[in-house]
Scaffold this motif. Structure first.
Motif, mmCIF file in Angstrom:
data_model
loop_
_atom_site.group_PDB
_atom_site.id
_atom_site.type_symbol
_atom_site.label_atom_id
_atom_site.label_comp_id
_atom_site.label_asym_id
_atom_site.label_seq_id
_atom_site.Cartn_x
_atom_site.Cartn_y
_atom_site.Cartn_z
ATOM 1 N N VAL A 25 3.097 30.432 -2.994
ATOM 2 C CA VAL A 25 3.565 29.978 -4.308
ATOM 3 C C VAL A 25 4.729 30.853 -4.764
ATOM 4 C CG1 VAL A 25 2.990 29.749 -6.761
ATOM 5 C CG2 VAL A 25 1.295 29.146 -5.018
ATOM 6 N N THR A 26 5.782 30.221 -5.254
ATOM 7 C CA THR A 26 6.856 30.935 -5.935
ATOM 8 C C THR A 26 7.066 30.271 -7.279
ATOM 9 O OG1 THR A 26 7.960 31.432 -3.829
ATOM 10 C CG2 THR A 26 9.256 31.686 -5.847
ATOM 11 N N VAL A 27 7.118 31.072 -8.333
ATOM 12 C CA VAL A 27 7.380 30.551 -9.671
ATOM 13 C C VAL A 27 8.836 30.820 -10.015
ATOM 14 C CG1 VAL A 27 6.841 30.769 -12.128
ATOM 15 C CG2 VAL A 27 5.005 30.868 -10.418
ATOM 16 N N VAL A 28 9.590 29.762 -10.262
ATOM 17 C CA VAL A 28 10.984 29.932 -10.684
ATOM 18 C C VAL A 28 11.043 29.706 -12.188
ATOM 19 C CG1 VAL A 28 12.046 29.364 -8.475
ATOM 20 C CG2 VAL A 28 11.520 27.529 -10.077
ATOM 21 N N ARG A 29 11.758 30.570 -12.868
ATOM 22 C CA ARG A 29 11.784 30.554 -14.331
ATOM 23 C C ARG A 29 13.218 30.341 -14.817
ATOM 24 N NH1 ARG A 29 7.856 34.899 -16.294
ATOM 25 N NH2 ARG A 29 6.363 33.213 -15.886
ATOM 26 N N PRO A 30 13.649 29.072 -14.882
ATOM 27 C CA PRO A 30 15.016 28.800 -15.334
ATOM 28 C C PRO A 30 15.205 29.174 -16.798
ATOM 29 C CG PRO A 30 14.069 26.877 -14.222
ATOM 30 C CD PRO A 30 12.949 27.841 -14.499
ATOM 31 N N PHE A 31 16.362 29.760 -17.096
ATOM 32 C CA PHE A 31 16.764 29.893 -18.481
ATOM 33 C C PHE A 31 17.443 28.568 -18.854
ATOM 34 C CE2 PHE A 31 15.204 33.917 -17.774
ATOM 35 C CZ PHE A 31 15.212 34.674 -18.930
ATOM 36 N N ASN A 32 18.020 28.461 -20.010
ATOM 37 C CA ASN A 32 18.412 27.144 -20.526
ATOM 38 C C ASN A 32 19.379 26.409 -19.600
ATOM 39 O OD1 ASN A 32 17.540 28.923 -22.882
ATOM 40 N ND2 ASN A 32 17.560 26.883 -23.801
ATOM 41 N N THR A 33 18.837 25.465 -18.857
ATOM 42 C CA THR A 33 19.650 24.673 -17.942
ATOM 43 C C THR A 33 20.351 23.559 -18.713
ATOM 44 O OG1 THR A 33 18.134 25.142 -16.119
ATOM 45 C CG2 THR A 33 19.598 23.257 -15.853
ATOM 46 N N TYR A 34 21.600 23.288 -18.347
ATOM 47 C CA TYR A 34 22.362 22.225 -18.996
ATOM 48 C C TYR A 34 23.230 21.540 -17.942
ATOM 49 C CZ TYR A 34 26.626 24.976 -18.555
ATOM 50 O OH TYR A 34 27.698 25.653 -18.039
ATOM 51 N N GLY A 35 23.801 20.410 -18.308
ATOM 52 C CA GLY A 35 24.694 19.705 -17.394
ATOM 53 C C GLY A 35 24.524 18.202 -17.495
ATOM 54 N N PRO A 36 25.229 17.450 -16.640
ATOM 55 C CA PRO A 36 25.105 15.996 -16.621
ATOM 56 C C PRO A 36 23.657 15.561 -16.427
ATOM 57 C CG PRO A 36 26.982 16.686 -15.317
ATOM 58 C CD PRO A 36 26.249 17.935 -15.690
ATOM 59 N N ARG A 37 23.277 14.471 -17.106
ATOM 60 C CA ARG A 37 21.965 13.826 -17.051
ATOM 61 C C ARG A 37 20.971 14.377 -18.064
ATOM 62 N NH1 ARG A 37 20.891 13.438 -10.475
ATOM 63 N NH2 ARG A 37 22.900 12.475 -9.940
ATOM 64 N N GLN A 38 21.300 15.460 -18.758
ATOM 65 C CA GLN A 38 20.344 16.005 -19.722
ATOM 66 C C GLN A 38 20.265 15.111 -20.949
ATOM 67 O OE1 GLN A 38 21.196 20.006 -21.163
ATOM 68 N NE2 GLN A 38 19.017 20.456 -21.252
ATOM 69 N N SER A 39 19.064 14.946 -21.485
ATOM 70 C CA SER A 39 18.863 14.071 -22.640
ATOM 71 C C SER A 39 19.224 14.787 -23.934
ATOM 72 C CB SER A 39 17.412 13.611 -22.702
ATOM 73 O OG SER A 39 16.576 14.678 -23.121
ATOM 74 N N ALA A 40 19.288 14.003 -25.003
ATOM 75 C CA ALA A 40 19.686 14.545 -26.304
ATOM 76 C C ALA A 40 18.604 15.376 -26.971
ATOM 77 C CB ALA A 40 20.113 13.411 -27.233
#
Length: 328
Positions: free
Chosen positions: A172-187
């Motif tokens: 198991v590896t836990v990845v902890r993204p900080f605020n991801t943004y970019g195309p396809r993100q909802s409002a």
């Protein structure tokens, strides 16, 4: 293993913002991709619609709350990227039990299925589990602070996934993204919320608190972090921050977005968008040293470059948004 080429992988939450970007990347790298998508009777596949009828991605409809369906989806896979979750923070104040069922119980179902199938697991966390930074930049050793029902459910999910490493030696590896943004993100997220208002011609941009700072990571960098985590034996049993190591206040971010969109709009604080007292996370800034050292991953897309690309995508897809309406 130093490549995913030819391996069978499952992506849960595959039709979403990060999930679909990860699916695209896996297809490009030659993986045999199975996508677990949330069952809908009208069979809409969101950002994976382009794969309907193709042989590149096998679509499996289901729900991570259903252990039998999850077990079927995981069967025969080498690696599982678990992204399926309820993610909106404001809605978690209204429906906290739904977050426990999807995020905690769903993760338990995925981990148990991986153990049975002999698959490794890359589990998705969130920087929200840290709460407001006590020390910054935030390392993986920072205390976990459940400042919303959403963050509490993700803390529970993370611990559930890691328990399978400690108790059963599931990779198991836990990845902890900080605020991801970019195309396809909802409002539901701040950047597309601002951009959709700007490209609709708004003279005022309505936001909640303007002072919190965030560490924004472009979506392709986040997806690359998932792949790097899956390919690194050193990352087994570890939690890895995926962030840039730079922060920006929401108010300043809004000004940069106004410039990127070529607008002259003004920022207005909207009380309806403020989090409850004690729930606002004032500062998130990552220390990504561990991810760099264990996997070789590092972000490549600058904030300026990423905001421009995201602005162009929102402008071209404005009909997918409801500018001016606050989406919980």
């Amino acid at each position: 293993m130093n490549t995913l080429n030819g391996t069978r992988v499952l992506v849960t939450g595959a039709e979403g913002f990060i999930g679909s970007t990860l699916v695209d990347l896996l297809v490009e790298r030659g993986a045999r991709v199975r996508a677990l998508v949330h069952y809908k009777p009208y069979a809409e596949r969101g950002h994976l619609a382009k794969y309907l009828g193709s042989e590149e991605v096998e679509m499996v409809a289901g729900d991570v709350r259903d252990p039998g369906r999850v077990q079927d989806a995981v069967a025969g896979c080498d690696t599982v990227f678990h992204l399926a979750a309820l993610i909106g923070i404001p809605y978690s104040y209204l429906a906290p039990e739904a977050y426990v069922q999807t995020n905690v119980v769903g993760t338990q179902n995925v981990a148990a299925a991986c153990l049975r199938a002999g698959a490794s697991l890359v589990h998705t966390s969130t920087s929200e589990v840290y709460g407001t930074a006590i020390t910054a930049p935030i390392t993986e050793a920072h205390p976990l602070q459940p400042q919303s029902p959403y963050s509490a459910s993700k803390i529970g999910a993370d611990m559930t996934a890691l328990s399978y490493w400690h108790a059963f030696e599931l990779p198991v590896t836990v990845v902890r993204p900080f605020n991801t943004y970019g195309p396809r993100q909802s409002a539901r997220a701040v950047i597309p919320t601002i951009l959709s208002q700007l490209h609709a011609g708004a003279g005022e941009i309505r936001l909640g608190s303007l002072t919190p700072t965030r560490d924004f990571t472009y979506v392709t960098d986040t997806a690359e972090g998932f792949l790097a985590a899956a390919l690194s034996p050193k990352a087994r049993g570890e939690v890895l921050n995926l962030g840039t190591g730079s922060e920006i206040a929401i108010g300043e971010l809004a000004e940069q977005l106004i410039a990127a969109a070529g607008s002259t709009a003004k920022v207005v604080q909207d009380p309806s968008r403020l989090r409850p007292g004690g729930s606002e996370v004032e500062r998130l800034l990552s220390d990504n040293t561990k991810a760099r050292e264990l996997t070789g991953w590092r972000p490549k897309v600058s904030l300026t470059e990423g905001l421009r690309a995201t602005s162009a995508w929102v402008a071209a897809n404005l009909d997918a948004f409801a500018p001016g309406r606050y989406q919980v």
